[in-house]
Design a protein around this motif. Structure first.
Motif, PDB file in Angstrom:
ATOM      1  N   LEU A 119     -81.644  90.630  15.196  1.00  0.00           N
ATOM      2  CA  LEU A 119     -80.973  89.530  15.902  1.00  0.00           C
ATOM      3  C   LEU A 119     -81.912  88.347  16.126  1.00  0.00           C
ATOM      4  O   LEU A 119     -81.519  87.187  15.970  1.00  0.00           O
ATOM      5  CB  LEU A 119     -80.444  90.033  17.255  1.00  0.00           C
TER       6      LEU A 119
ATOM      7  N   PHE B  80     -81.296  84.565  14.956  1.00  0.00           N
ATOM      8  CA  PHE B  80     -80.937  83.512  15.916  1.00  0.00           C
ATOM      9  C   PHE B  80     -82.130  82.829  16.592  1.00  0.00           C
ATOM     10  O   PHE B  80     -81.941  81.909  17.374  1.00  0.00           O
ATOM     11  CB  PHE B  80     -80.022  84.085  17.001  1.00  0.00           C
TER      12      PHE B  80
ATOM     13  N   LEU C  88     -82.231  84.915  21.993  1.00  0.00           N
ATOM     14  CA  LEU C  88     -80.893  85.446  22.293  1.00  0.00           C
ATOM     15  C   LEU C  88     -80.285  84.861  23.569  1.00  0.00           C
ATOM     16  O   LEU C  88     -79.223  85.307  23.994  1.00  0.00           O
ATOM     17  CB  LEU C  88     -80.939  86.976  22.395  1.00  0.00           C
TER      18      LEU C  88
ATOM     19  N   ARG D 163     -76.506  84.141  23.864  1.00  0.00           N
ATOM     20  CA  ARG D 163     -75.803  84.820  22.759  1.00  0.00           C
ATOM     21  C   ARG D 163     -75.003  86.002  23.302  1.00  0.00           C
ATOM     22  O   ARG D 163     -75.441  86.694  24.215  1.00  0.00           O
ATOM     23  CB  ARG D 163     -76.791  85.349  21.717  1.00  0.00           C
ATOM     24  N   LYS D 164     -73.867  86.238  22.668  1.00  0.00           N
ATOM     25  CA  LYS D 164     -73.014  87.339  23.125  1.00  0.00           C
ATOM     26  C   LYS D 164     -72.861  88.363  21.999  1.00  0.00           C
ATOM     27  O   LYS D 164     -72.487  88.013  20.880  1.00  0.00           O
ATOM     28  CB  LYS D 164     -71.659  86.780  23.535  1.00  0.00           C
ATOM     29  N   ILE D 165     -73.146  89.606  22.324  1.00  0.00           N
ATOM     30  CA  ILE D 165     -73.116  90.666  21.313  1.00  0.00           C
ATOM     31  C   ILE D 165     -72.200  91.785  21.787  1.00  0.00           C
ATOM     32  O   ILE D 165     -72.332  92.267  22.919  1.00  0.00           O
ATOM     33  CB  ILE D 165     -74.548  91.228  21.101  1.00  0.00           C
TER      34      ILE D 165
ATOM     35  N   ALA E 271     -79.699  88.447  26.043  1.00  0.00           N
ATOM     36  CA  ALA E 271     -78.342  88.365  25.495  1.00  0.00           C
ATOM     37  C   ALA E 271     -77.317  88.923  26.490  1.00  0.00           C
ATOM     38  O   ALA E 271     -77.651  89.722  27.364  1.00  0.00           O
ATOM     39  CB  ALA E 271     -78.263  89.165  24.196  1.00  0.00           C
TER      40      ALA E 271
ATOM     41  N   ASP F  37     -71.412  86.289  18.858  1.00  0.00           N
ATOM     42  CA  ASP F  37     -72.446  85.875  17.903  1.00  0.00           C
ATOM     43  C   ASP F  37     -72.799  87.031  16.965  1.00  0.00           C
ATOM     44  O   ASP F  37     -73.281  86.805  15.857  1.00  0.00           O
ATOM     45  CB  ASP F  37     -73.703  85.428  18.653  1.00  0.00           C
TER      46      ASP F  37
ATOM     47  N   GLY G  72     -71.476  84.203  13.065  1.00  0.00           N
ATOM     48  CA  GLY G  72     -71.579  85.557  13.628  1.00  0.00           C
ATOM     49  C   GLY G  72     -71.905  86.611  12.558  1.00  0.00           C
ATOM     50  O   GLY G  72     -71.421  86.541  11.433  1.00  0.00           O
TER      51      GLY G  72
END
Ligand code: NCD
Length: 301
Positions: free
Chosen positions: A142, A146, A149, A152-154, A178, A211, A252
């Motif tokens: 990740l 990116f 993080l 960022r949404k995982i 994240a 993401d 994504g």
């Protein structure tokens, strides 16, 4: 100095990020230099559950640092004659080895060993609890994608209850800032979740906000006998199809720790498509395992 790695929750964010940066240095280091780092060290592999990528990846990582790996054949050992795990490990250690990489079906088995052994213990997956190096390699994947993080949404989707990968991923991802959402039906939720991590039952409304998405296999071998999971209903609700992937913003990415059950949690076109980072994850496994082995073994001998 001997250092154990049993789970990420007990090491803290700073150490997690340090391993990731060290992994980046090690993967770019010239081979001749790298091979000196743990020269003369011996690492024993004790895998009491099946493994493809984790086992090979730990082996390659050790070799790249100049260490030797002794693969303990659990099928042909005295474990089959009723010798306890503790006695087995003490016996191996008496031969002067430096570290043990262990995979075990029971939660906390590596923690128990770490308290009672001389050499380093590195957890390669215990039961449904933790798989720390998988958490690290997923985090490195990740961060390579990116940069950082923050914001960022995982989503981690599927059998999060029985997945030790989920257990370690959520610690690793939140350590780097994240937002993590676990997506599962109520019967597949897990309990050991740090504050800030949320649960969702429905995947579709989340997709446009993500993401990255980590898909998980249903751990059939760990499902309670009474839990009759309806695969068709699971597929209808959670399978990462091309249509669902199209709902995730164009930047994504798709991840999966493997082994995949193609046609269940993920379809071929997504697993093998341009937004998949599944094989990149595998490659990064070697880098983070080098970082952990170096830290744990404390150098050459
Ligand atoms: C996983 C494991 O064994 O925890 N695989 C892996 O190590 N990459 C996931 C699984 O078995 O589903």
């Amino acid at each position: 100095m001997t250092r154990h790695l049993v789970d990420l929750a007990s090491v803290g964010a700073e150490m997690i990020l340090e391993w990731v940066s060290r992994a980046r240095v090690l993967r770019d280091m010239p081979r001749s230099e790298r091979e000196k780092i743990c020269a003369g060290r011996e690492v024993v592999h004790l895998f009491l559950e099946p493994s493809t990528r984790t086992r090979v990846s730990f082996e390659i990582a050790a070799h790249r640092l100049g260490a030797r790996v002794i693969d303990f054949d659990t099928e042909a050992s005295s474990l089959q004659k009723g010798e306890s795990l503790y006695d087995t490990v003490r016996t191996i250690e008496a031969m002067g080895t430096d570290a043990l990489v262990i995979r075990h079906g029971e939660n906390h088995a590596p923690n128990e060993l770490a308290k009672r052994t001389r050499g380093a213990v590195i957890n390669a997956g215990d039961g449904t609890r933790a798989h720390p190096t998988q958490g690290l390699l997923d985090l490195l994947t990740l961060l390579d994608e990116f940069g950082d993080l923050a914001g960022r949404k995982i989503a981690i989707v599927g059998d999060v209850k029985h997945s030790r990968v989920a257990g370690s991923d959520l610690v690793a991802f939140t350590s780097a800032g994240a937002e993590v959402v676990l997506v599962a039906p109520p019967e597949l939720r897990r309990e050991d979740v740090p504050p800030g991590v949320t649960f969702e039952e429905e995947l579709d409304p989340l997709l446009p906000t993500l993401d990255a998405i980590v898909m998980l296999r249903i751990q059939r071998e760990r499902l309670d006998a009474e839990l009759a999971l309806d695969t068709e209903a699971f597929v209808a609700r959670y399978q990462l199809s091309e249509a669902r992937l199209a709902m995730i913003p164009a930047h994504g990415i798709v991840m999966h720790p493997g082994p995949m059950n193609r046609g269940v949690e993920i379809v071929d076109a997504v697993a093998d498509g341009p937004r998949s980072r599944i094989l990149d994850q595998v490659g990064r496994g070697v880098a983070v395992r080098m970082a952990v082995l170096e830290w744990s073994l404390g150098g050459a001998r």
